[in-house]
Design a protein around this motif. Sequence first.
Motif, PDB file in Angstrom:
ATOM      1  N   TYR A   1    -103.467 -23.787 -18.618  1.00  0.00           N
ATOM      2  CA  TYR A   1    -104.028 -25.045 -18.124  1.00  0.00           C
ATOM      3  C   TYR A   1    -103.822 -25.272 -16.639  1.00  0.00           C
ATOM      4  CZ  TYR A   1    -105.487 -28.408 -21.720  1.00  0.00           C
ATOM      5  OH  TYR A   1    -106.164 -29.107 -22.647  1.00  0.00           O
ATOM      6  N   GLY A   2    -104.854 -25.606 -15.963  1.00  0.00           N
ATOM      7  CA  GLY A   2    -104.700 -26.050 -14.578  1.00  0.00           C
ATOM      8  C   GLY A   2    -104.186 -25.005 -13.605  1.00  0.00           C
TER       9      GLY A   2
ATOM     10  N   THR B   1    -110.903 -21.969 -12.891  1.00  0.00           N
ATOM     11  CA  THR B   1    -112.278 -22.332 -12.573  1.00  0.00           C
ATOM     12  C   THR B   1    -112.509 -22.277 -11.066  1.00  0.00           C
ATOM     13  OG1 THR B   1    -112.223 -23.742 -14.524  1.00  0.00           O
ATOM     14  CG2 THR B   1    -114.069 -24.053 -12.998  1.00  0.00           C
ATOM     15  N   THR B   2    -111.568 -22.856 -10.324  1.00  0.00           N
ATOM     16  CA  THR B   2    -111.678 -22.822  -8.866  1.00  0.00           C
ATOM     17  C   THR B   2    -111.712 -21.371  -8.369  1.00  0.00           C
ATOM     18  OG1 THR B   2    -110.253 -24.777  -8.885  1.00  0.00           O
ATOM     19  CG2 THR B   2    -110.674 -23.778  -6.757  1.00  0.00           C
TER      20      THR B   2
ATOM     21  N   GLY C   1    -108.009 -22.889 -20.731  1.00  0.00           N
ATOM     22  CA  GLY C   1    -106.546 -22.772 -20.708  1.00  0.00           C
ATOM     23  C   GLY C   1    -105.938 -23.553 -21.859  1.00  0.00           C
ATOM     24  N   ARG C   2    -104.657 -23.432 -22.003  1.00  0.00           N
ATOM     25  CA  ARG C   2    -103.872 -24.253 -22.940  1.00  0.00           C
ATOM     26  C   ARG C   2    -102.536 -24.484 -22.265  1.00  0.00           C
ATOM     27  NH1 ARG C   2    -108.041 -23.352 -25.185  1.00  0.00           N
ATOM     28  NH2 ARG C   2    -108.506 -23.162 -27.411  1.00  0.00           N
ATOM     29  N   ASN C   3    -101.703 -25.318 -22.895  1.00  0.00           N
ATOM     30  CA  ASN C   3    -100.370 -25.534 -22.339  1.00  0.00           C
ATOM     31  C   ASN C   3     -99.512 -24.287 -22.407  1.00  0.00           C
ATOM     32  OD1 ASN C   3    -100.412 -28.146 -21.366  1.00  0.00           O
ATOM     33  ND2 ASN C   3    -100.278 -28.970 -23.441  1.00  0.00           N
ATOM     34  N   ALA C   4     -99.778 -23.501 -23.450  1.00  0.00           N
ATOM     35  CA  ALA C   4     -99.032 -22.253 -23.600  1.00  0.00           C
ATOM     36  C   ALA C   4     -99.965 -21.231 -24.235  1.00  0.00           C
ATOM     37  CB  ALA C   4     -97.807 -22.470 -24.465  1.00  0.00           C
TER      38      ALA C   4
ATOM     39  N   LYS D   1    -102.577 -21.645  -5.314  1.00  0.00           N
ATOM     40  CA  LYS D   1    -101.762 -22.751  -4.767  1.00  0.00           C
ATOM     41  C   LYS D   1    -100.608 -22.243  -3.907  1.00  0.00           C
ATOM     42  CE  LYS D   1    -103.082 -25.236  -8.910  1.00  0.00           C
ATOM     43  NZ  LYS D   1    -102.807 -26.164  -9.965  1.00  0.00           N
ATOM     44  N   MET D   2    -100.869 -21.157  -3.219  1.00  0.00           N
ATOM     45  CA  MET D   2     -99.853 -20.613  -2.316  1.00  0.00           C
ATOM     46  C   MET D   2     -99.619 -21.565  -1.153  1.00  0.00           C
ATOM     47  SD  MET D   2     -98.678 -17.566  -3.170  1.00  0.00           S
ATOM     48  CE  MET D   2     -98.500 -16.350  -1.886  1.00  0.00           C
ATOM     49  N   ASP D   3    -100.548 -22.492  -0.963  1.00  0.00           N
ATOM     50  CA  ASP D   3    -100.402 -23.429   0.143  1.00  0.00           C
ATOM     51  C   ASP D   3     -99.426 -24.548  -0.178  1.00  0.00           C
ATOM     52  OD1 ASP D   3    -102.549 -23.818  -1.768  1.00  0.00           O
ATOM     53  OD2 ASP D   3    -102.885 -25.744  -0.781  1.00  0.00           O
ATOM     54  N   GLY D   4     -99.152 -24.727  -1.451  1.00  0.00           N
ATOM     55  CA  GLY D   4     -98.470 -25.968  -1.794  1.00  0.00           C
ATOM     56  C   GLY D   4     -97.030 -25.834  -2.234  1.00  0.00           C
ATOM     57  N   THR D   5     -96.406 -24.694  -2.025  1.00  0.00           N
ATOM     58  CA  THR D   5     -95.050 -24.574  -2.531  1.00  0.00           C
ATOM     59  C   THR D   5     -94.167 -23.728  -1.637  1.00  0.00           C
ATOM     60  OG1 THR D   5     -93.707 -23.738  -4.368  1.00  0.00           O
ATOM     61  CG2 THR D   5     -95.774 -22.611  -3.962  1.00  0.00           C
ATOM     62  N   ALA D   6     -92.895 -24.041  -1.687  1.00  0.00           N
ATOM     63  CA  ALA D   6     -91.937 -23.236  -0.929  1.00  0.00           C
ATOM     64  C   ALA D   6     -91.426 -22.106  -1.804  1.00  0.00           C
ATOM     65  CB  ALA D   6     -90.781 -24.091  -0.471  1.00  0.00           C
ATOM     66  N   LYS D   7     -91.775 -22.163  -3.077  1.00  0.00           N
ATOM     67  CA  LYS D   7     -91.268 -21.140  -3.997  1.00  0.00           C
ATOM     68  C   LYS D   7     -92.296 -20.006  -4.114  1.00  0.00           C
ATOM     69  CE  LYS D   7     -87.684 -23.731  -5.840  1.00  0.00           C
ATOM     70  NZ  LYS D   7     -86.667 -23.698  -6.853  1.00  0.00           N
ATOM     71  N   GLY D   8     -92.759 -19.720  -5.304  1.00  0.00           N
ATOM     72  CA  GLY D   8     -93.784 -18.692  -5.403  1.00  0.00           C
ATOM     73  C   GLY D   8     -93.237 -17.299  -5.590  1.00  0.00           C
ATOM     74  N   GLY D   9     -91.943 -17.152  -5.440  1.00  0.00           N
ATOM     75  CA  GLY D   9     -91.342 -15.833  -5.605  1.00  0.00           C
ATOM     76  C   GLY D   9     -91.548 -15.285  -7.001  1.00  0.00           C
ATOM     77  N   ALA D  10     -91.482 -16.165  -7.973  1.00  0.00           N
ATOM     78  CA  ALA D  10     -91.619 -15.735  -9.359  1.00  0.00           C
ATOM     79  C   ALA D  10     -93.040 -15.260  -9.628  1.00  0.00           C
ATOM     80  CB  ALA D  10     -91.261 -16.873 -10.300  1.00  0.00           C
TER      81      ALA D  10
END
Length: 440
Positions: free
Chosen positions: A107-108, A112-113, A186-189, A242-251
Amino acid sequence: MVLDKLGESLSNALRKIAGRGFVDKAVVDEFIRDLQRALLQADVDVKLVSTLSNKIRDKVLNEKPASGITVKEHMIKTVYDELVIFLGRETGSVELKKQKILLVGLYGSGKTTSSAKLAKFFVRKGLKPALVGCDTFRPAAQEQIIQLGSQIGVPVYAQGSDPSKTAEEAIKKFPERDVIIFDSAGRNALDVELADELKRLKDSVKPDEIFLVIPAEMGQAAGKQSEEFAKLVGITGVIVTKMDGTAKGGAALSSCAIVNAPIKFIGVGEKVDEFENYDPKRFVSRLIGYGDLQSLVEKAEEIKSPELMKSAENMMSGKYSLQDFYEQIESIKKMGPLKQVMQMIPGLKLPDGMLDVQEKQMAKWKIAMESMTKKEKSDPSIIDNSRIKRIASGSGLKDDDVKELIKHYDRTKKMMKMMGGKNLKRGGFAQLAKQFGMKM
Ligand SMILES: Nc1nc2c(ncn2[C@@H]2O[C@H](COP(=O)(O)OP(=O)(O)OP(=O)(O)O)[C@@H](O)[C@H]2O)c(=O)[nH]1
Ligand SMILES: [Mg+2]
């Protein structure tokens, strides 16, 4: 930028290395601890962190650097190389050919984008893509993809209530399109329902590529999730959104190491253009400032320059002339971003203000020194007020300019004497040289 924090911690850790006179086991261990801390903070999987750091430690401690390469350079290069492998190894490229691509994800996540972004990418490459909305699950999903399609001028097929049927109809409808991109629900899981739906969809589409879409902000779960998708339908590539929106992303980024599929693209914004080919080399270079690091190492090598060593020798032995002073400032200034270079020399503290000498001031000093006698230059203590007046008028400068030069020189000499007095007993110079990274 994404992973800013990780990049900062890593390049700080590497800068520390660049500044060390030598690299031994303690230095490597300290770096490995810094590295682990930085990766864990960026949410990289614990097991991956330990594998990566063991590998780096092993290589740095046991591999002989190629000839002409210092241990420091070898270490920085090793970290860079291993990070590149870790963060994807290969450049994410897609073939520009007639093909079917299926996008899957929760989900999300940005499926689509990303479908639309991918379509736009192919348009730019001169191919004719089509979009298929196979999300019959979420209300308004079909309108969303139709709207995106019209925005980028790409035909869309999105109707019906059975994803597999929609896909089959679309394939019939678009025989002349080069690339058909299938967006899925998508789904939640990854539950039984989604698993079943995706398996059927895969059978109908018979895709050439299946891209898993994962948002960068997804933490530790990214690895496990990627594994599940890979087991279920097989993953040939990853899109990290969404690489623009987080300081994490390592995972998310390191999940490609788990599923053994390259990251193809990264999404860096909501707009259809905000989509980049993923290049791990470029990414890691940007992340740790590799180019800067390389030049820093080079600069550190330049500090070992013979001229500088000679004037260091002079200043330590008390034979510190005005000429030495001038040459020192000049050669130090030539080294570029001074503060950075100076930070790299542990234990080296230059007199306050010594480096703040401006070009204009330097130019005046040079002229002043040209009007001095040899004797004055080698022993400036003889320069009294009447000599100052003579030098100033001979060089067209103000008395104050000359006074300032002498003041600067005196202060620096005092500093040097203090450093020398402490260090320059037997072996003191060797110690100092070691701080400069020199082998004696
Ligand atoms: N900032 C940013 N936002 C993004 C990016 N990719 C997608 N989004 C946003 O994320 C949200 C979800 O995107 P969708 O493309 O609808 O995600 P999806 O996977 O299709 O979602 P479902 O169909 O509901 O499963 C939207 O608001 C997008 O604009 C990205 O790279 N950066
Ligand atoms: Mg969607």
